[in-house]
Scaffold this motif. Structure first.
Motif, PDB file in Angstrom:
ATOM      1  N   ARG A 159      14.247 -42.417 -37.481  1.00 44.09           N
ATOM      2  CA  ARG A 159      12.938 -42.798 -37.211  1.00 44.09           C
ATOM      3  C   ARG A 159      13.504 -44.353 -36.747  1.00 44.09           C
ATOM      4  N   THR A 160      15.358 -44.556 -36.759  1.00 41.82           N
ATOM      5  CA  THR A 160      15.189 -46.029 -36.116  1.00 41.82           C
ATOM      6  C   THR A 160      16.683 -46.383 -35.815  1.00 41.82           C
ATOM      7  N   MET A 161      16.803 -46.714 -34.535  1.00 40.92           N
ATOM      8  CA  MET A 161      18.534 -46.785 -33.538  1.00 40.92           C
ATOM      9  C   MET A 161      18.185 -48.719 -33.584  1.00 40.92           C
ATOM     10  N   HIS A 162      19.431 -48.816 -33.156  1.00 41.57           N
ATOM     11  CA  HIS A 162      19.768 -50.545 -33.064  1.00 41.57           C
ATOM     12  C   HIS A 162      19.607 -50.892 -31.403  1.00 41.57           C
ATOM     13  N   LEU A 163      19.653 -52.030 -31.197  1.00 42.37           N
ATOM     14  CA  LEU A 163      19.769 -52.778 -29.607  1.00 42.37           C
ATOM     15  C   LEU A 163      20.943 -54.045 -30.123  1.00 42.37           C
ATOM     16  N   SER A 164      21.818 -53.606 -29.211  1.00 48.22           N
ATOM     17  CA  SER A 164      22.617 -55.376 -29.793  1.00 48.22           C
ATOM     18  C   SER A 164      22.956 -55.256 -27.828  1.00 48.22           C
ATOM     19  N   VAL A 174       9.196 -59.202 -34.568  1.00 48.51           N
ATOM     20  CA  VAL A 174       8.535 -57.468 -35.045  1.00 48.51           C
ATOM     21  C   VAL A 174       7.583 -57.135 -33.853  1.00 48.51           C
ATOM     22  N   GLY A 175       7.672 -56.208 -33.753  1.00 48.14           N
ATOM     23  CA  GLY A 175       6.630 -55.138 -32.979  1.00 48.14           C
ATOM     24  C   GLY A 175       6.885 -55.300 -31.044  1.00 48.14           C
ATOM     25  N   ASP A 176       8.160 -56.028 -30.904  1.00 50.72           N
ATOM     26  CA  ASP A 176       8.503 -56.436 -29.410  1.00 50.72           C
ATOM     27  C   ASP A 176       8.117 -55.185 -28.783  1.00 50.72           C
ATOM     28  N   THR A 177       8.040 -54.798 -27.494  1.00 51.41           N
ATOM     29  CA  THR A 177       8.450 -53.205 -27.133  1.00 51.41           C
ATOM     30  C   THR A 177       9.533 -52.913 -26.341  1.00 51.41           C
ATOM     31  N   ALA A 197      11.331 -53.344 -34.862  1.00 54.21           N
ATOM     32  CA  ALA A 197      11.490 -53.240 -36.810  1.00 54.21           C
ATOM     33  C   ALA A 197      11.695 -54.533 -37.187  1.00 54.21           C
ATOM     34  N   GLY A 198      12.689 -55.217 -36.088  1.00 52.84           N
ATOM     35  CA  GLY A 198      13.681 -55.612 -37.605  1.00 52.84           C
ATOM     36  C   GLY A 198      15.031 -56.654 -37.011  1.00 52.84           C
ATOM     37  N   TYR A 199      15.153 -57.871 -37.059  1.00 53.69           N
ATOM     38  CA  TYR A 199      16.466 -58.365 -35.941  1.00 53.69           C
ATOM     39  C   TYR A 199      17.098 -59.415 -37.232  1.00 53.69           C
ATOM     40  N   GLU A 200      18.185 -59.771 -36.579  1.00 55.97           N
ATOM     41  CA  GLU A 200      19.506 -60.615 -37.123  1.00 55.97           C
ATOM     42  C   GLU A 200      20.295 -60.783 -36.749  1.00 55.97           C
ATOM     43  N   VAL A 201      21.428 -62.094 -36.632  1.00 57.24           N
ATOM     44  CA  VAL A 201      22.253 -62.120 -35.677  1.00 57.24           C
ATOM     45  C   VAL A 201      23.212 -61.434 -36.508  1.00 57.24           C
ATOM     46  N   SER A 211      17.163 -54.224 -35.164  1.00 57.13           N
ATOM     47  CA  SER A 211      16.638 -52.317 -35.378  1.00 57.13           C
ATOM     48  C   SER A 211      15.400 -51.832 -34.616  1.00 57.13           C
ATOM     49  N   VAL A 212      15.510 -50.650 -34.047  1.00 58.69           N
ATOM     50  CA  VAL A 212      14.076 -50.583 -33.137  1.00 58.69           C
ATOM     51  C   VAL A 212      13.609 -48.981 -33.741  1.00 58.69           C
ATOM     52  N   GLU A 213      11.869 -49.160 -34.592  1.00 61.21           N
ATOM     53  CA  GLU A 213      11.693 -48.299 -34.523  1.00 61.21           C
ATOM     54  C   GLU A 213      11.254 -47.438 -33.637  1.00 61.21           C
ATOM     55  N   LEU A 214      11.644 -45.551 -33.482  1.00 57.64           N
ATOM     56  CA  LEU A 214      11.085 -45.033 -32.156  1.00 57.64           C
ATOM     57  C   LEU A 214      10.314 -44.583 -32.490  1.00 57.64           C
ATOM     58  N   SER A 215       9.224 -44.974 -30.765  1.00 63.71           N
ATOM     59  CA  SER A 215       8.108 -43.806 -30.424  1.00 63.71           C
ATOM     60  C   SER A 215       8.160 -43.088 -30.705  1.00 63.71           C
ATOM     61  N   GLN A 216       8.595 -41.950 -30.764  1.00 64.85           N
ATOM     62  CA  GLN A 216       8.562 -40.264 -30.608  1.00 64.85           C
ATOM     63  C   GLN A 216       9.326 -40.112 -31.837  1.00 64.85           C
ATOM     64  N   LYS A 217       8.737 -39.270 -32.663  1.00 63.53           N
ATOM     65  CA  LYS A 217       9.200 -38.709 -33.633  1.00 63.53           C
ATOM     66  C   LYS A 217      10.260 -37.821 -34.132  1.00 63.53           C
ATOM     67  N   MET A 218      11.306 -37.722 -33.765  1.00 65.53           N
ATOM     68  CA  MET A 218      12.012 -36.344 -33.048  1.00 65.53           C
ATOM     69  C   MET A 218      12.086 -35.531 -33.817  1.00 65.53           C
ATOM     70  N   GLY A 219      11.564 -35.311 -35.287  1.00 64.08           N
ATOM     71  CA  GLY A 219      11.359 -33.945 -35.917  1.00 64.08           C
ATOM     72  C   GLY A 219      10.722 -33.311 -35.385  1.00 64.08           C
ATOM     73  N   GLN A 220       9.500 -33.850 -34.633  1.00 55.97           N
ATOM     74  CA  GLN A 220       8.576 -33.472 -34.385  1.00 55.97           C
ATOM     75  C   GLN A 220       8.449 -32.708 -32.728  1.00 55.97           C
TER      76      GLN A 220
END
Length: 250
Positions: A159-164, A174-177, A197-201, A211-220
């Motif tokens: 469910r989670t990927m990372h944006l760098s 939290v909640g930004d698109t 979903a979360g962030y830190e330096v 941390s980015v919570e995917l909008s698409q559930k890849m298992g579905q």
């Protein structure tokens, strides 16, 4: 204005479907409705993302020969098999060369991005899932601020990927698109990816680790759409020219 019209059309269509289905609806009728929904979703995506946005220069008057013409089209398909628990994951769809599907085409699902085509036969395509630690790098941006970076998967969960690569002075909450930024020839700009979903330096880079919570559930995954960039070859040709120029100068 165009997006408001499309949203209204979608609402009206969904209302029609809701009124059409009752307890006595047959399996065949449900299948017909589902196919109609898939077809309309494809049409809506081509209206929202498929046309090139043309802006004239501020001080030079030019004739717009493109006229906001089509730049992306979409091929709908269905999942044949899918994996989400490996280090590098893949899924197969029932569309291939004879449907106009080829390697390096993006694949999106109803709720967000899904992967990139890496191989095709006449009737099937193998897709590298976004859940791949070593082989997927997605250009992504924060929708509100427009700052862009690189989206990767670290194998933590499906469910989670990372944006760098986002500077730490950029405000985040939290909640930004998070959406595709359109700076590649694979995905149109503005395709949904997920939410912060979360962030830190990051202590090593000094940039945000988001941390980015995917909008698409890849298992579905079930229905997907392959993105065909009608100007991809033209973009590649100009990029190849630039690369050759840089190499000659070195």
């Amino acid at each position: 204005m165009q997006q408001s019209f499309i949203a209204a059309q979608t609402t009206a269509f969904n209302a029609w479907v809701s009124g059409y289905i009752d307890e006595g609806t047959s399996y065949l009728k449900l299948k017909q409705i589902n196919e109609e929904l898939v077809a309309q979703n494809k049409t809506l995506m081509q209206e929202l993302y498929g046309k090139e946005k043309i802006k004239n220069p501020s001080f030079v008057r030019v004739t717009d020969t493109i006229g906001g013409g089509q730049i992306y089209t979409f091929v709908d398909g269905e999942i044949v098999n899918n994996s989400i628990i490996r280090k590098d994951n893949y899924f197969t769809i029932n569309r291939g060369k004879r449907h106009g599907v080829f390697p390096k085409m993006g694949v999106i699902a109803p709720q967000g991005i899904a992967g990139i085509v890496i191989n095709t036969t006449n009737n099937y395509a193998l897709v590298q899932s976004v859940l791949s630690m070593n082989k997927i790098r997605i250009n992504a941006s924060l929708k509100d601020s427009g700052f862009f970076g690189t989206l990767t998967w670290r194998g933590e969960n499906s469910r989670t990927m990372h944006l760098s690569d986002i500077p730490k002075y950029v405000p985040i909450k939290v909640g930004d698109t998070v959406v595709t930024d359109g700076k590649s020839a694979i995905f149109p700009q503005g395709i949904m990816i997920g939410r912060v979903a979360g962030y830190e330096v990051d202590s090593k880079t000094g940039y945000w680790d988001i941390s980015v919570e995917l909008s698409q559930k890849m298992g579905q995954l079930n229905k997907v759409y392959v993105v065909r960039n009608l100007k991809k070859l033209e973009v590649k040709q100009i990029q190849d020219t630039l690369d050759a120029t840089i190499n000659n100068d070195q």
